[in-house]
Each structure stands twice: as structure tokens, then as C-alpha cells.
Enzyme design. Structure first.
Site, mmCIF file in Angstrom:
data_model
loop_
_atom_site.group_PDB
_atom_site.id
_atom_site.type_symbol
_atom_site.label_atom_id
_atom_site.label_comp_id
_atom_site.label_asym_id
_atom_site.label_seq_id
_atom_site.Cartn_x
_atom_site.Cartn_y
_atom_site.Cartn_z
ATOM 1 N N GLN A 248 -74.291 67.345 103.125
ATOM 2 C CA GLN A 248 -73.752 66.867 103.827
ATOM 3 C C GLN A 248 -74.612 65.803 104.566
ATOM 4 O OE1 GLN A 248 -70.638 67.848 104.308
ATOM 5 N NE2 GLN A 248 -69.747 66.584 106.432
ATOM 6 N N PHE A 249 -74.186 64.383 104.929
ATOM 7 C CA PHE A 249 -74.532 63.584 105.278
ATOM 8 C C PHE A 249 -74.961 62.849 106.672
ATOM 9 C CE2 PHE A 249 -71.162 61.288 103.364
ATOM 10 C CZ PHE A 249 -70.969 60.598 104.596
ATOM 11 N N THR A 250 -73.195 63.707 107.270
ATOM 12 C CA THR A 250 -72.640 64.057 108.777
ATOM 13 C C THR A 250 -73.787 64.790 109.344
ATOM 14 O OG1 THR A 250 -70.883 65.102 108.004
ATOM 15 C CG2 THR A 250 -70.821 62.903 107.981
#
Length: 87
Positions: free
Chosen positions: A78-80
Site C-alpha cells: 500500500q504505497f499510499t
């Protein structure tokens, strides 16, 4: 490295309607890894996740770890979680 942890009775990941992953009782982890993170950071986090006492015992007290309950672990990138949102 940032993570969001959720205790689950079951979790499922679907892509275009197809189930790509499924677990029963355990932890769902959203994981964001930054450029500065290294192998030691990952090892520390895995050890923390496996031994975090967040599952109830027979007296309804959070006293069991994922290892104690022999639970499942689902990790989703989940790069966000590490996104720069100041601008």
C-alpha cells in the site's frame, strides 16, 4: 516503513472479480515501504507483527499473539501509506 494492522476473522483480495488471496482468523496488514528501509527494518517489523499480543484469551483479555493462535497473515502493498501529501 508504515503499516496498518487489522485483526480479521477472514479477509479476501479480489482482482477483476477473481480471488487472489484468502485467509481466515489472523491479521490483514497494509504495508508501505520507503527507500530508506532495509532488511533489518523488515525483520523487526515481522517479529513485531508475529508477537504482538492483540488476540483475546479465554478470559477475553488481549493476551495472545498471531503465533499463539496459529493465525494467518495477509500483507498487501500500500504505497499510499508513505505518500507525500503536503502539497
Amino acid at each position: 516503513m508504515r503499516i496498518v494492522i487489522q485483526r480479521v476473522s477472514k479477509a479476501e483480495v479480489k482482482v477483476e472479480g477473481n480471488t487472489e488471496g484468502f485467509i481466515e482468523k489472523g491479521l490483514l496488514v497494509l504495508l508501505g515501504i520507503e527507500n530508506d528501509d532495509d532488511q533489518s527494518d523488515l525483520e523487526w517489523m515481522v517479529n513485531k507483527l508475529l508477537n504482538l499480543r492483540i488476540f483475546n484469551d479465554n478470559q477475553n483479555i488481549m493476551n495472545h499473539s498471531l503465533l499463539d493462535i496459529k493465525g494467518a497473515l495477509m500483507v498487501i502493498s500500500q504505497f499510499t501509506l508513505i505518500a507525500a501529501t503536503k502539497k
